[in-house]
Write a protein that holds these residues in place. Structure first.
Motif, PDB file in Angstrom:
ATOM      1  N   THR A   1       2.413   9.514   8.611  1.00  7.93           N
ATOM      2  CA  THR A   1       1.455   9.323   7.514  1.00  7.93           C
ATOM      3  C   THR A   1       2.064   9.674   6.175  1.00  7.93           C
ATOM      4  O   THR A   1       1.574   9.271   5.127  1.00  7.93           O
ATOM      5  CB  THR A   1       0.236  10.237   7.719  1.00  7.93           C
ATOM      6  N   GLY A   2       3.181  10.440   6.189  1.00  9.03           N
ATOM      7  CA  GLY A   2       3.672  11.091   4.983  1.00  9.03           C
ATOM      8  C   GLY A   2       3.000  12.446   4.865  1.00  9.03           C
ATOM      9  O   GLY A   2       1.890  12.655   5.358  1.00  9.03           O
ATOM     10  N   VAL A   3       3.678  13.383   4.228  1.00  9.95           N
ATOM     11  CA  VAL A   3       3.203  14.757   4.224  1.00  9.95           C
ATOM     12  C   VAL A   3       2.360  15.071   2.995  1.00  9.95           C
ATOM     13  O   VAL A   3       2.594  14.557   1.908  1.00  9.95           O
ATOM     14  CB  VAL A   3       4.391  15.741   4.317  1.00  9.95           C
TER      15      VAL A   3
ATOM     16  N   ASP B   1       1.827  15.158  -2.792  1.00  5.89           N
ATOM     17  CA  ASP B   1       1.090  14.174  -1.988  1.00  5.89           C
ATOM     18  C   ASP B   1       2.032  13.034  -1.647  1.00  5.89           C
ATOM     19  O   ASP B   1       2.275  12.134  -2.454  1.00  5.89           O
ATOM     20  CB  ASP B   1      -0.127  13.661  -2.753  1.00  5.89           C
ATOM     21  N   GLY B   2       2.571  13.076  -0.445  1.00  2.00           N
ATOM     22  CA  GLY B   2       3.499  12.036   0.001  1.00  2.00           C
ATOM     23  C   GLY B   2       2.887  11.087   1.004  1.00  2.00           C
ATOM     24  O   GLY B   2       3.609  10.391   1.735  1.00  2.00           O
ATOM     25  N   ARG B   3       1.549  11.023   1.053  1.00  2.00           N
ATOM     26  CA  ARG B   3       0.883  10.113   1.990  1.00  2.00           C
ATOM     27  C   ARG B   3       1.118   8.671   1.567  1.00  2.00           C
ATOM     28  O   ARG B   3       0.992   8.326   0.395  1.00  2.00           O
ATOM     29  CB  ARG B   3      -0.613  10.420   2.045  1.00  2.00           C
ATOM     30  N   PHE B   4       1.437   7.818   2.528  1.00  2.00           N
ATOM     31  CA  PHE B   4       1.795   6.439   2.187  1.00  2.00           C
ATOM     32  C   PHE B   4       0.590   5.545   1.967  1.00  2.00           C
ATOM     33  O   PHE B   4       0.741   4.443   1.422  1.00  2.00           O
ATOM     34  CB  PHE B   4       2.741   5.869   3.256  1.00  2.00           C
ATOM     35  N   ASP B   5      -0.603   6.005   2.334  1.00  2.00           N
ATOM     36  CA  ASP B   5      -1.781   5.225   1.968  1.00  2.00           C
ATOM     37  C   ASP B   5      -2.187   5.523   0.524  1.00  2.00           C
ATOM     38  O   ASP B   5      -3.087   4.885  -0.012  1.00  2.00           O
ATOM     39  CB  ASP B   5      -2.942   5.492   2.919  1.00  2.00           C
ATOM     40  N   LYS B   6      -1.498   6.489  -0.118  1.00  2.00           N
ATOM     41  CA  LYS B   6      -1.754   6.823  -1.517  1.00  2.00           C
ATOM     42  C   LYS B   6      -0.640   6.348  -2.448  1.00  2.00           C
ATOM     43  O   LYS B   6      -0.812   6.312  -3.660  1.00  2.00           O
ATOM     44  CB  LYS B   6      -1.910   8.341  -1.689  1.00  2.00           C
ATOM     45  N   GLY B   7       0.526   6.031  -1.889  1.00  4.04           N
ATOM     46  CA  GLY B   7       1.652   5.651  -2.745  1.00  4.04           C
ATOM     47  C   GLY B   7       2.832   5.147  -1.945  1.00  4.04           C
ATOM     48  O   GLY B   7       2.678   4.601  -0.846  1.00  4.04           O
ATOM     49  N   ASP B   8       4.038   5.377  -2.479  1.00  6.74           N
ATOM     50  CA  ASP B   8       5.258   4.874  -1.859  1.00  6.74           C
ATOM     51  C   ASP B   8       6.279   6.018  -1.768  1.00  6.74           C
ATOM     52  O   ASP B   8       5.911   7.178  -1.714  1.00  6.74           O
ATOM     53  CB  ASP B   8       5.805   3.685  -2.655  1.00  6.74           C
ATOM     54  N   PHE B   9       7.573   5.684  -1.775  1.00  8.07           N
ATOM     55  CA  PHE B   9       8.623   6.697  -1.645  1.00  8.07           C
ATOM     56  C   PHE B   9       8.985   7.354  -2.974  1.00  8.07           C
ATOM     57  O   PHE B   9       9.840   8.245  -2.996  1.00  8.07           O
ATOM     58  CB  PHE B   9       9.895   6.057  -1.069  1.00  8.07           C
TER      59      PHE B   9
END
Length: 310
Positions: free
Chosen positions: A257-259, A27-35
């Motif tokens: 969005t991030g993948v 979960d690489g979505r940026f509304d859930k976390g960072d890099f």
């Protein structure tokens, strides 16, 4: 009397929203976390792990607010004219972990391109899936899959090769000679809005592979029983941002969005297939309780009327 199986089934439904994505592998979505979950960040001559720089690379890979105004966090990737090469290319990209050949995966992400992309003169990739060359094999070849901005279109490009060694390490591989390169589908460049892509694939270096692509919920390409990557042992990985194979004269940004990456056949639907918000825990619980009430009303006995023999 309400049968226990109805109560159990509806309670499972009411509580199941927490497990809707049980098959997510990244979960690489940026509304859930960072890099921090990303395997590598590459920009302006730097190549570092996301864990070491969770806030990204300043002015190149950053978490920012959605330019469309949703107030959610997204990734902004920026190439600045004059940036130096990173791994033989001009890039600002975030990479995930490696997936083995033979893996079945769902990839889901969204991109947003500002209006400046309408005047960009150099071809650029805004998402790639790269392979890992075998020992003594050249790494200078096209990515196995890429979303490329070219001539005011977005093009999905696929490269593959049946041979174990596409070309030796001392020679750059050539498309049409050492490996096959093809355009799977394309769509018009649209700026100032989010576009959502879903990819369902089984990576294969032989004709056991399949590949399906959706844009905003519409199926654009579908192929089964066909090779779709290089015949390499170490596998492939997803990366998105901006990649130019020659230096550009203009600075440009792309948003993502991030993948989200899922494992399994029918366990994963997101982004383009469901552009509405995910149901909340509260709404799912209420739906489950309504279901229990429905079955209760169906199963309750009708009271006998007083003084009437039946």
């Amino acid at each position: 009397m309400i049968r226990p199986k109805y109560i159990f089934a509806n309670l499972v439904f009411a509580l199941s929203c927490n497990y809707a994505y049980a098959e997510i592998v990244f979960d690489g979505r940026f509304d859930k976390g960072d890099f921090s979950g990303y395997w590598a960040l590459e920009a302006n001559g730097n190549a570092v792990s996301g864990a070491s720089v969770p806030n990204g690379i300043q002015a190149r890979l950053e978490s920012v607010l959605d330019p469309a105004g949703s107030a959610k966090s997204v990734m902004r990737a920026t190439y600045i004219a004059g940036d130096i090469e990173t791994h033989s290319g001009y890039r600002s990209e975030a990479s995930t972990f490696k997936d083995p050949i033979g893996a079945e995966r769902w990839y889901s992400w969204g991109y947003y391109l500002p209006d400046t992309w309408k005047s960009i003169k150099i071809d650029s990739a805004i998402a790639q899936i790269h392979d890992t060359p075998d020992e003594n094999e050249s790494g200078f070849r096209n990515p196995t899959l890429a979303v490329i901005v070219q001539d005011n279109k977005l093009k999905l490009i696929n490269a593959f090769d049946y041979d174990n060694i596409t070309s030796p390490s001392d020679r750059k591989a050539m498309a049409g000679v050492d490996f096959e390169r093809r355009e799977l589908t394309s769509w018009e460049l649209e700026t100032g809005r989010w576009t959502y892509l879903d990819l369902h694939v089984r990576w294969a270096g032989d004709d056991t592979g399949f590949l399906e692509v959706w844009k905003d919920g519409v199926l654009l390409f579908q192929e089964h029983d066909h090779i779709n990557t290089f015949n390499d042992k170490a596998g492939v990985w997803f990366k998105n941002g901006i990649y130019n194979w020659s230096p550009g004269q203009e600075s440009v940004s792309a948003y993502s969005t991030g993948v989200l990456i899922g494992d399994g056949k029918e366990t994963f639907r997101s982004m383009s297939m469901s552009v509405v918000s995910e149901p909340s825990n509260y709404m799912m619980m209420m739906a489950g309780l309504v279901g229990i009430g429905f079955f209760a009303s169906r199963r309750s006995p009708v009271p006998k009327s007083a003084g009437i023999n039946t």
